[in-house]
Write a protein that holds these residues in place. Structure first.
Motif, PDB file in Angstrom:
ATOM      1  N   PRO A   1       1.176  10.279  13.178  1.00 58.13           N
ATOM      2  CA  PRO A   1       1.687  11.626  12.916  1.00 58.13           C
ATOM      3  C   PRO A   1       0.793  12.365  11.921  1.00 58.13           C
ATOM      4  CG  PRO A   1       3.457  10.019  12.819  1.00 58.13           C
ATOM      5  CD  PRO A   1       2.184   9.241  12.915  1.00 58.13           C
ATOM      6  N   SER A   2       0.729  13.669  12.065  1.00 59.10           N
ATOM      7  CA  SER A   2      -0.102  14.474  11.165  1.00 59.10           C
ATOM      8  C   SER A   2       0.401  14.363   9.738  1.00 59.10           C
ATOM      9  CB  SER A   2      -0.089  15.932  11.603  1.00 59.10           C
ATOM     10  OG  SER A   2       1.200  16.500  11.387  1.00 59.10           O
ATOM     11  N   GLN A   3      -0.460  14.716   8.801  1.00 57.28           N
ATOM     12  CA  GLN A   3      -0.062  14.686   7.398  1.00 57.28           C
ATOM     13  C   GLN A   3       1.137  15.589   7.157  1.00 57.28           C
ATOM     14  OE1 GLN A   3      -3.244  14.701   4.522  1.00 57.28           O
ATOM     15  NE2 GLN A   3      -2.058  15.825   3.012  1.00 57.28           N
ATOM     16  N   SER A   4       1.122  16.788   7.714  1.00 48.68           N
ATOM     17  CA  SER A   4       2.230  17.722   7.495  1.00 48.68           C
ATOM     18  C   SER A   4       3.527  17.194   8.096  1.00 48.68           C
ATOM     19  CB  SER A   4       1.890  19.096   8.080  1.00 48.68           C
ATOM     20  OG  SER A   4       1.670  19.014   9.476  1.00 48.68           O
TER      21      SER A   4
ATOM     22  N   GLN B   1      -9.665   6.178  12.658  1.00 50.54           N
ATOM     23  CA  GLN B   1      -8.799   5.380  11.799  1.00 50.54           C
ATOM     24  C   GLN B   1      -8.895   5.848  10.349  1.00 50.54           C
ATOM     25  OE1 GLN B   1      -9.897   1.206  10.925  1.00 50.54           O
ATOM     26  NE2 GLN B   1      -7.896   0.650  11.769  1.00 50.54           N
ATOM     27  N   ALA B   2     -10.090   6.156   9.908  1.00 46.69           N
ATOM     28  CA  ALA B   2     -10.270   6.669   8.550  1.00 46.69           C
ATOM     29  C   ALA B   2      -9.481   7.959   8.357  1.00 46.69           C
ATOM     30  CB  ALA B   2     -11.753   6.889   8.268  1.00 46.69           C
ATOM     31  N   LYS B   3      -9.522   8.835   9.357  1.00 41.87           N
ATOM     32  CA  LYS B   3      -8.779  10.091   9.277  1.00 41.87           C
ATOM     33  C   LYS B   3      -7.279   9.832   9.265  1.00 41.87           C
ATOM     34  CE  LYS B   3     -12.335  12.765  11.743  1.00 41.87           C
ATOM     35  NZ  LYS B   3     -12.648  13.508  12.996  1.00 41.87           N
ATOM     36  N   ASP B   4      -6.846   8.854  10.055  1.00 41.83           N
ATOM     37  CA  ASP B   4      -5.419   8.546  10.125  1.00 41.83           C
ATOM     38  C   ASP B   4      -4.918   7.955   8.810  1.00 41.83           C
ATOM     39  OD1 ASP B   4      -5.394   9.485  12.719  1.00 41.83           O
ATOM     40  OD2 ASP B   4      -5.544   7.494  13.640  1.00 41.83           O
ATOM     41  N   TYR B   5      -5.703   7.051   8.218  1.00 41.81           N
ATOM     42  CA  TYR B   5      -5.330   6.525   6.906  1.00 41.81           C
ATOM     43  C   TYR B   5      -5.264   7.652   5.882  1.00 41.81           C
ATOM     44  CZ  TYR B   5      -5.115   1.405   7.292  1.00 41.81           C
ATOM     45  OH  TYR B   5      -4.724   0.113   7.563  1.00 41.81           O
ATOM     46  N   ALA B   6      -6.228   8.556   5.925  1.00 38.94           N
ATOM     47  CA  ALA B   6      -6.252   9.674   4.977  1.00 38.94           C
ATOM     48  C   ALA B   6      -5.008  10.545   5.142  1.00 38.94           C
ATOM     49  CB  ALA B   6      -7.519  10.498   5.169  1.00 38.94           C
ATOM     50  N   ALA B   7      -4.574  10.739   6.393  1.00 40.80           N
ATOM     51  CA  ALA B   7      -3.386  11.559   6.629  1.00 40.80           C
ATOM     52  C   ALA B   7      -2.138  10.929   6.031  1.00 40.80           C
ATOM     53  CB  ALA B   7      -3.194  11.783   8.127  1.00 40.80           C
ATOM     54  N   THR B   8      -1.986   9.617   6.211  1.00 44.60           N
ATOM     55  CA  THR B   8      -0.796   8.941   5.706  1.00 44.60           C
ATOM     56  C   THR B   8      -0.817   8.832   4.186  1.00 44.60           C
ATOM     57  OG1 THR B   8      -0.524   7.717   7.773  1.00 44.60           O
ATOM     58  CG2 THR B   8       0.540   6.809   5.816  1.00 44.60           C
ATOM     59  N   VAL B   9      -1.949   8.426   3.636  1.00 42.39           N
ATOM     60  CA  VAL B   9      -2.061   8.354   2.176  1.00 42.39           C
ATOM     61  C   VAL B   9      -1.934   9.749   1.577  1.00 42.39           C
ATOM     62  CG1 VAL B   9      -3.577   7.742   0.254  1.00 42.39           C
ATOM     63  CG2 VAL B   9      -3.433   6.247   2.263  1.00 42.39           C
ATOM     64  N   GLY B  10      -2.567  10.726   2.219  1.00 45.66           N
ATOM     65  CA  GLY B  10      -2.484  12.099   1.736  1.00 45.66           C
ATOM     66  C   GLY B  10      -1.068  12.627   1.758  1.00 45.66           C
ATOM     67  N   ALA B  11      -0.278  12.246   2.772  1.00 51.09           N
ATOM     68  CA  ALA B  11       1.119  12.669   2.828  1.00 51.09           C
ATOM     69  C   ALA B  11       1.893  12.126   1.636  1.00 51.09           C
ATOM     70  CB  ALA B  11       1.759  12.201   4.131  1.00 51.09           C
ATOM     71  N   CYS B  12       1.668  10.847   1.317  1.00 51.38           N
ATOM     72  CA  CYS B  12       2.330  10.265   0.149  1.00 51.38           C
ATOM     73  C   CYS B  12       1.932  11.000  -1.127  1.00 51.38           C
ATOM     74  CB  CYS B  12       1.998   8.778   0.045  1.00 51.38           C
ATOM     75  SG  CYS B  12       2.857   7.910  -1.292  1.00 51.38           S
ATOM     76  N   MET B  13       0.678  11.380  -1.210  1.00 51.90           N
ATOM     77  CA  MET B  13       0.214  12.080  -2.399  1.00 51.90           C
ATOM     78  C   MET B  13       0.846  13.468  -2.529  1.00 51.90           C
ATOM     79  SD  MET B  13      -1.571   9.783  -3.729  1.00 51.90           S
ATOM     80  CE  MET B  13      -2.191  10.722  -5.116  1.00 51.90           C
ATOM     81  N   GLU B  14       1.206  14.069  -1.415  1.00 51.80           N
ATOM     82  CA  GLU B  14       1.816  15.405  -1.450  1.00 51.80           C
ATOM     83  C   GLU B  14       3.253  15.379  -1.930  1.00 51.80           C
ATOM     84  OE1 GLU B  14       1.562  18.601   1.385  1.00 51.80           O
ATOM     85  OE2 GLU B  14      -0.057  17.564   2.432  1.00 51.80           O
ATOM     86  N   VAL B  15       3.920  14.247  -1.779  1.00 55.72           N
ATOM     87  CA  VAL B  15       5.343  14.163  -2.099  1.00 55.72           C
ATOM     88  C   VAL B  15       5.507  13.363  -3.388  1.00 55.72           C
ATOM     89  CG1 VAL B  15       7.606  13.387  -1.301  1.00 55.72           C
ATOM     90  CG2 VAL B  15       5.962  14.327   0.339  1.00 55.72           C
ATOM     91  N   ALA B  16       5.977  14.013  -4.419  1.00 54.70           N
ATOM     92  CA  ALA B  16       6.083  13.356  -5.722  1.00 54.70           C
ATOM     93  C   ALA B  16       6.952  12.107  -5.652  1.00 54.70           C
ATOM     94  CB  ALA B  16       6.637  14.337  -6.756  1.00 54.70           C
ATOM     95  N   GLU B  17       7.957  12.133  -4.802  1.00 52.35           N
ATOM     96  CA  GLU B  17       8.894  11.017  -4.725  1.00 52.35           C
ATOM     97  C   GLU B  17       8.407   9.891  -3.827  1.00 52.35           C
ATOM     98  OE1 GLU B  17      11.090  14.839  -5.589  1.00 52.35           O
ATOM     99  OE2 GLU B  17       9.554  14.175  -4.167  1.00 52.35           O
TER     100      GLU B  17
END
Length: 406
Positions: free
Chosen positions: A233-236, A273-289
């Motif tokens: 799934p996309s980061q957003s 795969q690198a882009k997909d990992y970045a999307a998932t890690v980046g999503a976590c970084m966007e959400v403080a909780e």
């Protein structure tokens, strides 16, 4: 998916190690902590600890293969030796322990599954198991995955001895018992394919409400995140999904992250795969909780995927030879933010209430939707949900147990 009992998260400063090993630790765990997260971790099993090369670069965490059938093989007879080996090692090395899992439909001893107990007796058995295990590790586990994988792919409750005998209330009863045994531990519901908005995620949100309405404590939701290269799934989309849980007053974490592909992996697959990992890690970084990320082992050498999905694997940031995949590693590192210690921009979800009753009986799959969304399960042994995929996707068989809309 493949569940075990303990995950412990290594505090980076606790290890006396080679520069390369410290760099790996600092690059992920310390970078995550600098950005305001609690950890970036990895799972492992006890037998792997005899692999000196592997153990030399374990990033942040470890895990033992104890399940209910190993911990309590016969009624009220407990064995904690493997778990103790892990928590003792964690204590020596200044490590946090994320413990997983107390109640799961799989890997139960036959005396639980086929004992024919009535409601009251099975509740007593479950409460006793939780109380004895959590009390034994009281103060050593900072997270507990209390209930694991209670839902089918269509969001209905999974048939298992606990649900079939006790009903959905087995879930809040389990959380209440865990909270009583160790009030300081954070308690999680954990499941797979709840990383994207849809029927299963919605029902997982209802589980949070069920537990709260019961008056029990729940602190977080663990999204396993067993993902597929090119279909992540996309980061957003992941941010929106996490915020749906956060709106209910709980934190979230990625608890079993890996992103599989066909093997041998092509260069283009690794780039994606690198882009997909970045999307998932980046999503976590966007959400403080979103408090942390655990990858499901750090190396392909010990990944569970090839044994379950033949012809697939290469899912982790280190390869079969324990060599770091630079493209994937750098993408994760970048998504975790700058090394200055400044966290990435985070956004808390608004506390908008959701009016769905958590006590409503499970809705049939046909009432919820006649089509299976992309990335969700559409077939397999014991699967009872819908089998027709949404437009543009096909029900793809991976093995006898699992087919997915891709």
């Amino acid at each position: 998916m493949i569940a075990t009992t303990f995950t412990f998260l290594l505090v980076a400063t606790s290890i006396a190690a080679s520069p390369a090993r410290r760099q790996a630790i600092d690059g992920l765990n310390a970078r995550a902590i600098a950005a305001g997260k609690d950890y970036f971790g990895s799972a492992t099993d006890n037998p792997e600890l005899t692999d000196a090369a592997y153990d030399g670069i374990v990033i942040q965490s470890k895990l033992t293969p104890e399940k209910w059938d190993a911990i309590e093989p016969s009624r009220d007879t407990f064995s904690f030796s493997n778990g103790d080996a892990i928590t003792d090692l964690a204590a020596r090395n200044g490590q946090k322990v994320r413990c997983h899992t107390l109640v799961w439909y799989s890997q139960l001893p036959s005396w639980v599954k086929t004992g024919g107990y009535n409601n009251a007796t099975l509740i007593s058995i479950m409460e006793n198991h939780i109380t004895k295990e959590v009390t034994h590790y009281k103060g050593k586990c900072f997270h507990w995955d209390v209930v694991n994988e209670a839902l089918n792919e269509d969001g209905t409750y999974r048939s298992n001895v606990f649900y079939d005998t006790i009903g959905p209330s087995y879930i809040p009863i389990a959380f209440k018992a865990a909270a009583a045994a160790d009030p300081s531990a954070k308690l999680y519901y954990n499941d797979y394919n709840i990383e994207n908005l849809g029927a299963k995620s919605t029902r997982a949100q209802n589980i949070v409400k069920l537990i709260k309405q019961y008056g029990a404590k729940i602190d977080g939701v663990g999204m396993q995140a067993h993902l597929i290269v090119g279909s992540t799934p996309s980061q957003s989309a992941q941010v929106a999904n996490m915020n749906a849980f956060v709106n209910l007053g709980v934190e979230v974490a990625y608890t079993e992250l890996d992103i599989r592909t066909n093997t041998p992996a092509t260069a283009s697959a690794v780039t994606q795969q690198a882009k997909d990992y970045a999307a998932t890690v980046g999503a976590c970084m966007e959400v403080a909780e979103c408090v942390g990320i655990t990858i499901w082992d750090y190396t392909d050498k010990y990944s569970w995927i090839p044994s379950v999905f033949p012809g697939q694997g290469a899912a982790l940031p280190w390869d079969q030879n324990l060599k770091k995949k630079d493209e994937v590693y750098k993408a994760i590192l970048s998504a975790l933010g700058s090394s200055s210690g400044s966290p990435t921009t985070t956004s808390k979800a608004s506390a908008t209430p959701i009016a769905t009753s958590a006590f409503a009986p499970p809705t049939s799959s046909s009432a919820m939707t006649n089509l299976v969304p992309k990335w969700n399960q559409c077939g397999g042994i014991n699967y009872s949900g819908p089998t027709v995929c949404e437009s543009g996707t096909t029900c793809t068989k991976f093995n006898d147990w699992y087919s997915q809309c891709l």
